[in-house]
Design a protein around this motif. Structure first.
Motif, PDB file in Angstrom:
ATOM      1  N   ALA A 125       0.834  -1.205   0.000  1.00  0.00           N
ATOM      2  CA  ALA A 125       0.000   0.000   0.000  1.00  0.00           C
ATOM      3  C   ALA A 125       0.867   1.253   0.000  1.00  0.00           C
ATOM      4  O   ALA A 125       0.580   2.222  -0.714  1.00  0.00           O
ATOM      5  CB  ALA A 125      -0.940  -0.004   1.197  1.00  0.00           C
ATOM      6  N   ALA A 126       1.933   1.232   0.784  1.00  0.00           N
ATOM      7  CA  ALA A 126       2.828   2.392   0.844  1.00  0.00           C
ATOM      8  C   ALA A 126       3.530   2.634  -0.484  1.00  0.00           C
ATOM      9  O   ALA A 126       3.978   3.755  -0.760  1.00  0.00           O
ATOM     10  CB  ALA A 126       3.858   2.200   1.951  1.00  0.00           C
ATOM     11  N   LYS A 127       3.610   1.591  -1.315  1.00  0.00           N
ATOM     12  CA  LYS A 127       4.238   1.729  -2.629  1.00  0.00           C
ATOM     13  C   LYS A 127       3.235   2.129  -3.712  1.00  0.00           C
ATOM     14  O   LYS A 127       3.614   2.265  -4.875  1.00  0.00           O
ATOM     15  CB  LYS A 127       4.924   0.416  -3.009  1.00  0.00           C
ATOM     16  N   GLY A 128       1.960   2.275  -3.342  1.00  0.00           N
ATOM     17  CA  GLY A 128       0.972   2.753  -4.303  1.00  0.00           C
ATOM     18  C   GLY A 128      -0.233   1.866  -4.500  1.00  0.00           C
ATOM     19  O   GLY A 128      -1.222   2.288  -5.113  1.00  0.00           O
ATOM     20  N   TYR A 129      -0.201   0.630  -4.002  1.00  0.00           N
ATOM     21  CA  TYR A 129      -1.345  -0.284  -4.164  1.00  0.00           C
ATOM     22  C   TYR A 129      -2.415   0.085  -3.133  1.00  0.00           C
ATOM     23  O   TYR A 129      -2.548  -0.547  -2.085  1.00  0.00           O
ATOM     24  CB  TYR A 129      -0.896  -1.729  -3.968  1.00  0.00           C
ATOM     25  N   ASP A 130      -3.196   1.103  -3.446  1.00  0.00           N
ATOM     26  CA  ASP A 130      -4.038   1.706  -2.416  1.00  0.00           C
ATOM     27  C   ASP A 130      -5.537   1.685  -2.700  1.00  0.00           C
ATOM     28  O   ASP A 130      -6.320   2.175  -1.888  1.00  0.00           O
ATOM     29  CB  ASP A 130      -3.592   3.147  -2.156  1.00  0.00           C
ATOM     30  N   THR A 131      -5.972   1.125  -3.835  1.00  0.00           N
ATOM     31  CA  THR A 131      -7.404   1.099  -4.153  1.00  0.00           C
ATOM     32  C   THR A 131      -7.903  -0.339  -4.102  1.00  0.00           C
ATOM     33  O   THR A 131      -7.424  -1.196  -4.855  1.00  0.00           O
ATOM     34  CB  THR A 131      -7.672   1.705  -5.541  1.00  0.00           C
ATOM     35  N   VAL A 132      -8.842  -0.612  -3.221  1.00  0.00           N
ATOM     36  CA  VAL A 132      -9.368  -1.963  -3.012  1.00  0.00           C
ATOM     37  C   VAL A 132     -10.787  -2.007  -3.572  1.00  0.00           C
ATOM     38  O   VAL A 132     -11.684  -1.314  -3.080  1.00  0.00           O
ATOM     39  CB  VAL A 132      -9.352  -2.327  -1.515  1.00  0.00           C
ATOM     40  N   THR A 133     -10.977  -2.826  -4.618  1.00  0.00           N
ATOM     41  CA  THR A 133     -12.240  -2.824  -5.354  1.00  0.00           C
ATOM     42  C   THR A 133     -12.983  -4.145  -5.200  1.00  0.00           C
ATOM     43  O   THR A 133     -12.427  -5.218  -5.456  1.00  0.00           O
ATOM     44  CB  THR A 133     -11.989  -2.541  -6.848  1.00  0.00           C
ATOM     45  N   VAL A 134     -14.244  -4.036  -4.796  1.00  0.00           N
ATOM     46  CA  VAL A 134     -15.148  -5.179  -4.704  1.00  0.00           C
ATOM     47  C   VAL A 134     -15.784  -5.372  -6.075  1.00  0.00           C
ATOM     48  O   VAL A 134     -16.485  -4.486  -6.572  1.00  0.00           O
ATOM     49  CB  VAL A 134     -16.244  -4.928  -3.656  1.00  0.00           C
ATOM     50  N   ASP A 135     -15.565  -6.525  -6.693  1.00  0.00           N
ATOM     51  CA  ASP A 135     -16.107  -6.778  -8.028  1.00  0.00           C
ATOM     52  C   ASP A 135     -17.520  -7.366  -7.929  1.00  0.00           C
ATOM     53  O   ASP A 135     -18.185  -7.248  -6.890  1.00  0.00           O
ATOM     54  CB  ASP A 135     -15.145  -7.675  -8.820  1.00  0.00           C
ATOM     55  N   ASP A 136     -17.988  -7.984  -8.976  1.00  0.00           N
ATOM     56  CA  ASP A 136     -19.375  -8.448  -9.118  1.00  0.00           C
ATOM     57  C   ASP A 136     -19.789  -9.386  -7.972  1.00  0.00           C
ATOM     58  O   ASP A 136     -18.954  -9.978  -7.294  1.00  0.00           O
ATOM     59  CB  ASP A 136     -19.506  -9.169 -10.464  1.00  0.00           C
ATOM     60  N   CYS A 137     -21.103  -9.505  -7.797  1.00  0.00           N
ATOM     61  CA  CYS A 137     -21.736 -10.469  -6.883  1.00  0.00           C
ATOM     62  C   CYS A 137     -21.755 -10.015  -5.424  1.00  0.00           C
ATOM     63  O   CYS A 137     -21.994 -10.828  -4.520  1.00  0.00           O
ATOM     64  CB  CYS A 137     -21.080 -11.854  -6.980  1.00  0.00           C
ATOM     65  N   TRP A 138     -21.563  -8.726  -5.174  1.00  0.00           N
ATOM     66  CA  TRP A 138     -21.560  -8.228  -3.794  1.00  0.00           C
ATOM     67  C   TRP A 138     -22.961  -7.902  -3.284  1.00  0.00           C
ATOM     68  O   TRP A 138     -23.152  -7.685  -2.088  1.00  0.00           O
ATOM     69  CB  TRP A 138     -20.682  -6.979  -3.676  1.00  0.00           C
ATOM     70  N   MET A 139     -23.949  -7.876  -4.173  1.00  0.00           N
ATOM     71  CA  MET A 139     -25.284  -7.395  -3.808  1.00  0.00           C
ATOM     72  C   MET A 139     -26.314  -8.520  -3.844  1.00  0.00           C
ATOM     73  O   MET A 139     -26.023  -9.644  -4.262  1.00  0.00           O
ATOM     74  CB  MET A 139     -25.692  -6.271  -4.764  1.00  0.00           C
ATOM     75  N   THR A 140     -27.513  -8.206  -3.406  1.00  0.00           N
ATOM     76  CA  THR A 140     -28.620  -9.153  -3.521  1.00  0.00           C
ATOM     77  C   THR A 140     -29.173  -9.101  -4.943  1.00  0.00           C
ATOM     78  O   THR A 140     -28.840  -8.211  -5.731  1.00  0.00           O
ATOM     79  CB  THR A 140     -29.738  -8.819  -2.522  1.00  0.00           C
ATOM     80  N   HIS A 141     -30.057 -10.038  -5.257  1.00  0.00           N
ATOM     81  CA  HIS A 141     -30.562 -10.156  -6.624  1.00  0.00           C
ATOM     82  C   HIS A 141     -31.692  -9.181  -6.947  1.00  0.00           C
ATOM     83  O   HIS A 141     -32.203  -9.191  -8.070  1.00  0.00           O
ATOM     84  CB  HIS A 141     -31.023 -11.591  -6.890  1.00  0.00           C
ATOM     85  N   SER A 142     -32.081  -8.359  -5.998  1.00  0.00           N
ATOM     86  CA  SER A 142     -33.120  -7.368  -6.297  1.00  0.00           C
ATOM     87  C   SER A 142     -32.860  -6.099  -5.491  1.00  0.00           C
ATOM     88  O   SER A 142     -32.208  -6.125  -4.439  1.00  0.00           O
ATOM     89  CB  SER A 142     -34.512  -7.918  -5.979  1.00  0.00           C
ATOM     90  N   ARG A 143     -33.355  -4.998  -6.000  1.00  0.00           N
ATOM     91  CA  ARG A 143     -33.269  -3.726  -5.292  1.00  0.00           C
ATOM     92  C   ARG A 143     -34.328  -3.677  -4.186  1.00  0.00           C
ATOM     93  O   ARG A 143     -35.278  -4.480  -4.180  1.00  0.00           O
ATOM     94  CB  ARG A 143     -33.469  -2.569  -6.279  1.00  0.00           C
ATOM     95  N   ASP A 144     -34.189  -2.707  -3.273  1.00  0.00           N
ATOM     96  CA  ASP A 144     -35.198  -2.576  -2.225  1.00  0.00           C
ATOM     97  C   ASP A 144     -36.409  -1.804  -2.745  1.00  0.00           C
ATOM     98  O   ASP A 144     -36.468  -1.421  -3.928  1.00  0.00           O
ATOM     99  CB  ASP A 144     -34.603  -1.942  -0.966  1.00  0.00           C
ATOM    100  N   ALA A 145     -37.374  -1.560  -1.882  1.00  0.00           N
ATOM    101  CA  ALA A 145     -38.623  -0.921  -2.301  1.00  0.00           C
ATOM    102  C   ALA A 145     -38.400   0.482  -2.848  1.00  0.00           C
ATOM    103  O   ALA A 145     -39.182   0.973  -3.674  1.00  0.00           O
ATOM    104  CB  ALA A 145     -39.598  -0.872  -1.125  1.00  0.00           C
TER     105      ALA A 145
END
Length: 542
Positions: free
Chosen positions: A71-91
């Motif tokens: 991280a100190a060398k520049g690897y500082d962005t942590v990205t969550v890719d696909d499949c993190w959510m439920t299969h439908s939106r809320d109301a």
């Protein structure tokens, strides 16, 4: 600054011929200014974990970036890719994080990352659903951007699965509209969020719509996934995947620069790659000014892999403020030589051995564009060893390995962009039989690495090989491109455009591989400029 279109949608890049060492203008994307002045670095879960994403995956990998020193060398962005959510939106129509995978929620994850000095990246899709079948952002761009801003998101990767073509529009126009909507929504969210666009991957590769898509990306975001994904964990021949992604990315240097980066996908350092293959990927990605985004089990990285990914000299090469992507000087069988100009005037040189056995690869300071007679200083970026040379650059390179050097030219020497000109089918612009007689035909031919395919880009808008100039023999459509004594005539002046077109100063028409052929010995002519026409698309030296 946005560049205005001319000549059938092509973009003029006079700096490439008039002042080759000038820094490219930094565009202001609609989603915000100066969000990625150098290529982003960090971690994304996809190539290692795919849909097995969870808080228990993301947090240990983020923690390991910090504890390992990456991280100190520049690897500082942590990205969550696909499949993190439920299969439908809320109301209310909002996306909902899967609480089984992320029991503390996404706002908590963002806060945790920020507390460690890291940035928070997240994935969505421009279509009706993501590639994994979860809700897409189509019709919800503003709502989703506002939600991401509330969670503290710093980086959005927007994929392009499941995009229905809009009525009355082409597929490419549909993608442009959707990515423009997302960019505007990010701008209005009140938070600075870097934007990674996956649109060109859905048009890959070497076709008019691919090039057309690449032309508008800087207007909306900072980096783009322009081709196939890197092979995921457990796949066979991951080295082949690295080489495939390198190959489609390397001719695209005209699109790269501060705040606009070509992204050939993730680093898979140490995961089913040999140590030499891992070093090659790191070296080539750094030469191409590519985002350095690890997608491996970071806590399990061994000392060799950590040293490869954390090589400070290569990271400095990748993040050099000039922002130039390397171009190939020569290609000969399994050997390739690349050169990258750097902000302080140095030249980075890579010697790639695609072969299955160790080989001694050689180039020269002249071949990489250093002009004049002087002693240059050379640093090996893998070993740190330094030396000097008056000409030759050579290394014994292991199978699938890449040697990398930083060359500082001596007093009295200059620099001229020099190397091969690549066109349709990956073939090279070739001076027939190395002839130097005026009128020698210029043709398309398989790349050989020979001197008759080595072109120098002059500050006078000429292209020269073997001491003579690329010349349009006439102004009529179909007039042959030939080699002739340099006279300063407009027939020897060429203007390079971001589309890859070379426009002749006398005729106003484009250098063209006749008939759209990529066969060896296809004659080159001048012909009316098309719109992102593949047989009029060229990759020039840098």
């Amino acid at each position: 600054m946005r560049v205005l279109p001319i000549l059938a949608g092509l973009l003029l890049l006079p700096a490439l011929l008039v002042t080759p060492e000038a820094v490219a203008a930094t565009p202001s994307a609609d989603n915000g200014d100066n969000l990625a002045p150098t290529p982003p670095m960090g971690f994304n879960n996809w190539a290692r974990y795919e849909c097995g994403v969870s808080e228990d995956v993301m947090v240990p990998n983020a923690d390991a970036l910090v504890s390992s020193g990456l991280a100190a060398k520049g690897y500082d962005t942590v990205t969550v890719d696909d499949c993190w959510m439920t299969h439908s939106r809320d109301a209310a129509g909002n996306l909902v994080a899967d609480t089984v995978k992320f029991p503390h929620g996404m706002k908590w994850l963002g806060d945790h990352l920020h507390a460690e000095g890291l940035k928070f990246g997240i994935y969505e899709d421009a279509g009706t659903s993501t590639c994994g079948g979860y809700p897409g952002s189509m019709g919800h761009f503003t709502q989703d951007a506002n939600l991401f801003a509330a969670w503290g998101v710093d980086y959005l990767k927007l994929d392009g699965c499941n995009v229905p073509t809009a009525q009355g529009k082409t597929k490419e126009q549909t993608y442009r509209d959707l990515y423009a909507q997302q960019s505007a929504a990010l701008a209005a969210s009140g938070r600075r969020i870097a934007f990674s666009e996956s649109a060109p991957a859905y048009f890959c590769c070497q076709n008019p719509d691919w090039y057309r898509t690449l032309s508008w990306l800087p207007q909306y975001g900072q980096l783009w996934r322009e081709g196939w994904d890197i092979a995921v964990h457990g796949s066979t021949n991951r080295w082949g995947s690295v080489m495939t992604n390198y190959s489609y990315n390397v001719p695209l240097q005209r699109y790269a620069g501060p705040n606009h980066w070509n992204d050939p996908d993730f680093l898979i350092t140490g995961d089913a790659l040999t140590a030499d293959e891992s070093r090659s990927q790191m070296a080539l990605w750094a030469m191409m000014s590519a985002p350095l985004i690890l997608s491996v089990d970071v806590p399990a990285m061994d000392a060799t892999s950590l040293a490869t990914a954390g090589n400070r000299d290569l990271i400095a090469l990748d993040k050099d403020p000039l922002g130039k992507q390397a171009a190939r000087v020569s290609t000969s069988g399994t050997a390739e030589v690349l050169v990258k100009p750097l902000a302080n005037g140095d030249r980075a040189v890579a010697l790639l051995n695609r072969g299955a056995a160790t080989a001694t690869l050689t180039t020269s300071t002249t071949a990489i564009g250093i002009t004049g007679t002087c002693t240059s200083s050379v640093k090996n970026l893998w070993t740190g060893a330094t030396s000097t040379t008056t000409g030759a650059l050579s290394a014994a390179v292991p199978a699938h390995g890449t040697a990398v050097f930083r060359v500082t030219k001596g007093a009295g020497c200059g620099v001229t962009p020099t190397g091969q000109i690549e066109g349709i089918g990956g073939k090279c612009v070739d001076d027939t039989n190395s002839g130097t007689a005026d009128g020698t035909a210029i043709v398309l031919y398989g790349c050989t690495g020979n001197a008759n395919q080595r072109w120098a880009v002059g500050t006078d808008a000429t292209l020269r090989t073997l001491g003579k100039c690329l010349t349009a023999s006439g102004t009529a459509d179909g007039s042959a491109a030939v080699l002739s004594t340099c006279t300063g005539s407009t027939a020897q002046k060429w203007t390079y455009q971001q589309s890859g077109a070379l426009v002749n100063g006398a005729s106003g028409t484009c250098l063209d591989a006749y008939g759209g052929s990529s066969a060896d010995l296809t004659k080159l002519v001048v012909w009316p400029c098309g719109s992102f026409q593949v047989n009029q698309t060229w990759s020039l030296p840098v």
